[in-house]
Enzyme design. Structure first.
Site, mmCIF file in Angstrom:
data_model
loop_
_atom_site.group_PDB
_atom_site.id
_atom_site.type_symbol
_atom_site.label_atom_id
_atom_site.label_comp_id
_atom_site.label_asym_id
_atom_site.label_seq_id
_atom_site.Cartn_x
_atom_site.Cartn_y
_atom_site.Cartn_z
ATOM 1 N N PHE A 176 -72.593 9.221 -22.762
ATOM 2 C CA PHE A 176 -72.026 9.665 -23.949
ATOM 3 C C PHE A 176 -72.125 8.432 -24.944
ATOM 4 O O PHE A 176 -71.457 7.642 -24.681
ATOM 5 C CB PHE A 176 -71.020 9.665 -23.465
ATOM 6 C CG PHE A 176 -69.825 10.457 -25.229
ATOM 7 C CD1 PHE A 176 -70.271 12.072 -25.168
ATOM 8 C CD2 PHE A 176 -68.628 10.110 -25.703
ATOM 9 C CE1 PHE A 176 -69.890 13.245 -26.319
ATOM 10 C CE2 PHE A 176 -68.567 10.943 -26.815
ATOM 11 C CZ PHE A 176 -69.190 12.225 -27.065
ATOM 12 N N ASP A 205 -66.670 6.748 -16.894
ATOM 13 C CA ASP A 205 -66.043 7.677 -17.569
ATOM 14 C C ASP A 205 -66.108 9.175 -16.869
ATOM 15 O O ASP A 205 -66.837 9.375 -16.203
ATOM 16 C CB ASP A 205 -67.646 7.737 -18.715
ATOM 17 C CG ASP A 205 -66.526 8.735 -20.132
ATOM 18 O OD1 ASP A 205 -65.994 9.737 -19.335
ATOM 19 O OD2 ASP A 205 -66.833 8.489 -20.963
ATOM 20 N N TYR A 252 -58.564 16.332 -22.709
ATOM 21 C CA TYR A 252 -57.781 17.525 -23.558
ATOM 22 C C TYR A 252 -59.535 18.888 -23.568
ATOM 23 O O TYR A 252 -59.122 19.526 -23.431
ATOM 24 C CB TYR A 252 -57.977 17.159 -25.622
ATOM 25 C CG TYR A 252 -59.390 16.119 -25.917
ATOM 26 C CD1 TYR A 252 -60.805 16.285 -25.145
ATOM 27 C CD2 TYR A 252 -59.433 14.675 -26.092
ATOM 28 C CE1 TYR A 252 -61.954 15.292 -25.692
ATOM 29 C CE2 TYR A 252 -60.373 13.814 -26.610
ATOM 30 C CZ TYR A 252 -61.852 13.752 -26.349
ATOM 31 O OH TYR A 252 -62.749 13.731 -26.278
ATOM 32 N N LYS A 253 -59.843 17.874 -22.237
ATOM 33 C CA LYS A 253 -61.145 19.383 -21.511
ATOM 34 C C LYS A 253 -60.357 19.850 -20.448
ATOM 35 O O LYS A 253 -59.520 20.389 -20.806
ATOM 36 C CB LYS A 253 -62.542 18.235 -21.082
ATOM 37 C CG LYS A 253 -62.714 17.371 -22.882
ATOM 38 C CD LYS A 253 -64.157 16.250 -22.069
ATOM 39 C CE LYS A 253 -64.029 15.464 -23.155
ATOM 40 N NZ LYS A 253 -65.977 16.442 -24.258
ATOM 41 N N ARG A 263 -74.092 24.452 -23.729
ATOM 42 C CA ARG A 263 -72.980 24.644 -22.736
ATOM 43 C C ARG A 263 -72.100 25.350 -22.627
ATOM 44 O O ARG A 263 -71.393 26.369 -23.477
ATOM 45 C CB ARG A 263 -72.673 22.806 -23.253
ATOM 46 C CG ARG A 263 -73.675 22.325 -23.997
ATOM 47 C CD ARG A 263 -72.456 20.538 -23.445
ATOM 48 N NE ARG A 263 -71.589 20.762 -24.037
ATOM 49 C CZ ARG A 263 -70.248 19.510 -24.608
ATOM 50 N NH1 ARG A 263 -70.970 18.268 -23.602
ATOM 51 N NH2 ARG A 263 -68.814 19.555 -24.977
HETATM 52 C C1 LIG Z 1 -68.322 11.465 -21.911
HETATM 53 C C2 LIG Z 1 -67.191 11.228 -22.701
HETATM 54 N N1 LIG Z 1 -66.851 10.338 -22.930
HETATM 55 C C3 LIG Z 1 -66.267 10.217 -23.743
HETATM 56 C C4 LIG Z 1 -66.061 11.086 -25.080
HETATM 57 C C5 LIG Z 1 -65.054 9.734 -26.382
HETATM 58 O O1 LIG Z 1 -63.923 10.204 -25.903
HETATM 59 P P1 LIG Z 1 -62.418 9.833 -27.444
HETATM 60 O O2 LIG Z 1 -63.520 10.807 -28.021
HETATM 61 O O3 LIG Z 1 -61.468 10.470 -26.276
HETATM 62 O O4 LIG Z 1 -62.619 8.591 -27.567
HETATM 63 C C6 LIG Z 1 -66.023 12.221 -24.778
HETATM 64 C C7 LIG Z 1 -66.110 12.808 -25.727
HETATM 65 O O5 LIG Z 1 -66.465 14.279 -25.847
HETATM 66 C C8 LIG Z 1 -66.265 12.389 -23.430
HETATM 67 O O6 LIG Z 1 -67.623 13.822 -23.630
#
Ligand SMILES: Cc1ncc(COP(=O)(O)O)c(C=O)c1O
Length: 418
Positions: free
Chosen positions: A133, A205, A230-231, A379
Site C-alpha cells: 500500500f 500491515d 474502518y474496513k 475489487r
Molecule cells: C493496506 C493499507 N495500509 C494502510 C492504509 C492507510 O490507512 P490510513 O489512511 O488509516 O492511515 C490503508 C488504507 O486503505 C490500507 O489499505
C-alpha cells in the site's frame, strides 16, 4: 465449491442454512444496494446509532469532562485493544486502538529499527514490496530519510524475491499481509520465521486481514502489526487504527511520537518523559472519543461468531463469485487477479478490465458497490457478517448485464475517491 447445479435457488438455500445469516440484521444496509466494498469501508452497525447518541447527549452533553473517568473514555485505547486482541491472536495487553494505520506504521517501524539499533546496529536494509500500500512505502521512506542513518528501502516483487532479499544486512521486513489490489495473501508464519532466521524483525500491515480471516500473531511469531478498523471491522469512516507489539518487545520498544498519552502518568504533567509500560507506549495524544465508541460497536459484533466461521463463509462466497463470473462473463475481457487457492487469498475478489473505472462506475449506478484501483482493477469485498450467497448471484447478474450493455464505455469524470 463448483458451480455444478448452482442456481439462484441454491444460493437462497445456502442462505437459509447459513449460521451467520442472522448477523446481517445487526447492520444498517440501504435497500436496493449490493454492498461489495466492506474491504474499503464497512457498513454501519445499527448499535452505533444509539451509541453515538448516548456519547453525544449523555456522556458529553451531561457528563462533560467528568466522562473521561465516569464513562471510561480514558481507558478506551486499551479496552478496545483488548476486545480486538482475540481477532489478531494477541494477548489483551498487546494492542491499543489509536491514531491512523499510517501513523501506527511509523511508530512500529521506528520501534523496530530502535530495537535493531541495539541488537544489530550495522544492518541497513528495510525490505518491502513495490505493490505494498503506497502510504506504507511513503511512511517508511519518509522515516528513513528523517533518521538519516543510511537506511536503504529495498522494494521487491513477490514472495520469492522477498525471500532472496533477506540477508545479513536486513534490519526489517515490512509487508502487508493481504494485498489491497489483488487480494493475494502472504504466509504470515513462514515469512515471519524467515525474517527471524536472518536476524531481521517483521512488521505486518493487517488492514485487509483483521476481521476478514483468522490471525494468530502470537503463534506465528510476528513482531509488530498495524491495521485499520474502518474496513472489515466496521468501525466507521476514518475510525482510529490499532497497533500490536509482541510482548517480548515491550520493554525495549521506543517510538519518537512520545505524546503525553504514552507517558506513565500523563496527568502529573511531568516535564520529564517517563514512558508508560507495555503497549501504552505506542499511544501519542488524546483519543477521538466518538470514533472510539463506534469502533467498539463494530468489534462487539464479532462476539456473536468465530473467525473460522467467517473465513469458511468468505471462501465459499469467493468460490461462488469466481465460478459464476467464469461461467457467465467468459466472453468479456475480465482477468481474475486474485489467487483461487484458498491459502493464498484474503477476502476480496479482483479483476483487471481495460475500462475498469468506467465499468465500476456503471456497476455502482446499478446498485452494485465495489471499487476501482488504478490503473485497471475492480475489487469486490466479501464480508460474511452481512453478505448473502444470493447477493453474489445478484452481483454477477448485474456485472453480466453491464458488460453486455457496454454502458461503461462512456468517458467518466474522475472523482478523487475511486
Ligand atoms: C493496506 C493499507 N495500509 C494502510 C492504509 C492507510 O490507512 P490510513 O489512511 O488509516 O492511515 C490503508 C488504507 O486503505 C490500507 O489499505
Amino acid at each position: 465449491m463448483t458451480l455444478h447445479g448452482r442456481s439462484r435457488a441454491t444460493c437462497l438455500e445456502l442462505d437459509a442454512n447459513d449460521e451467520l445469516a442472522p448477523l446481517r440484521e445487526l447492520f444498517s444496509l440501504p435497500a436496493g444496494v449490493l454492498y461489495f466494498d466492506g474491504n474499503s469501508l464497512g457498513p454501519l452497525p445499527k448499535a452505533a446509532v444509539s451509541r453515538a447518541h448516548e456519547v453525544l447527549a449523555r456522556e458529553w452533553g451531561e457528563g462533560l469532562v467528568r466522562s473521561w473517568n465516569e464513562a471510561h473514555w480514558y481507558a478506551s485505547p486499551e479496552r478496545l485493544g483488548a476486545k480486538l486482541a482475540p481477532l489478531l491472536g494477541a494477548l489483551p495487553d498487546e494492542v491499543v486502538v489509536a491514531d491512523s494505520t499510517s501513523i501506527n506504521l511509523f511508530k512500529a517501524v521506528a520501534g523496530a529499527l530502535h530495537i535493531q539499533s541495539l541488537d544489530a546496529p550495522a544492518r541497513r536494509k528495510i525490505v518491502s514490496e513495490r505493490s505494498n500500500f503506497p502510504s506504507d512505502l511513503y511512511v517508511i521512506e519518509g522515516l528513513c530519510h528523517w533518521i538519516d542513518r543510511g537506511y536503504e528501502v529495498v522494494l521487491v516483487d513477490g514472495a520469492s524475491e522477498i525471500e532472496s532479499a533477506l540477508d545479513q544486512d536486513c534490519a526489517l521486513l515490512a509487508l502487508t499481509h493481504v494485498n489491497y489490489r489483488t487480494g493475494a495473501m502472504h504466509d504470515l508464519a513462514r515469512l515471519s520465521a524467515l525474517a527471524h532466521q536472518c536476524g531481521a524483525l517483521i512488521v505486518w500491515d493487517l488492514a485487509h486481514s483483521a476481521g476478514a480471516l483468522p490471525l494468530d500473531l502470537q503463534r506465528d511469531g510476528a513482531d509488530f502489526a498495524v491495521g485499520c478498523t474502518y474496513k472489515y471491522l466496521n468501525g466507521g469512516p476514518g475510525a482510529p487504527a490499532y497497533i500490536w507489539i509482541a510482548k517480548r518487545h515491550h520493554e525495549r520498544f521506543s517510538q519518537p511520537l512520545k505524546g503525553w498519552w504514552s507517558h506513565a502518568t500523563p496527568f502529573t504533567m511531568d516535564p520529564n518523559y517517563i514512558g508508560a509500560s507495555g503497549v501504552a507506549k505506542a499511544k501519542c495524544g488524546t483519543p477521538p472519543v466518538l470514533s472510539m465508541a463506534l469502533v467498539e460497536c463494530g468489534l462487539d459484533v464479532f462476539a456473536n461468531t468465530t473467525m473460522s466461521a467467517i473465513r469458511e463463509k468468505s471462501l465459499r462466497l469467493g468460490d461462488l463469485f469466481i465460478d459464476l463470473v467464469a461461467s457467465r462473463c467468459a466472453s468479456y475481457p475480465l482477468r481474475l487477479v486474485t489467487p483461487q487457492n484458498h491459502a493464498l487469498r484474503g477476502s476480496q475478489i479482483s479483476y483487471e478490465h481495460p475500462q475498469g473505472f468506467g465499468l465500476m462506475q456503471a456497476l455502482i449506478r446499478r446498485g452494485l458497490i465495489g471499487d476501482y484501483r488504478h490503473p485497471n482493477i475492480i475489487r469486490f469485498g466479501l464480508t460474511p457478517l452481512y453478505m448473502r450467497y444470493v447477493d453474489v448471484w445478484n452481483a454477477v447478474t448485474v456485472l453480466e448485464e453491464v458488460l453486455s450493455s457496454g454502458e461503461f464505455q462512456a468517458q467518466e469524470p474522475a472523482g478523487a475517491v475511486t
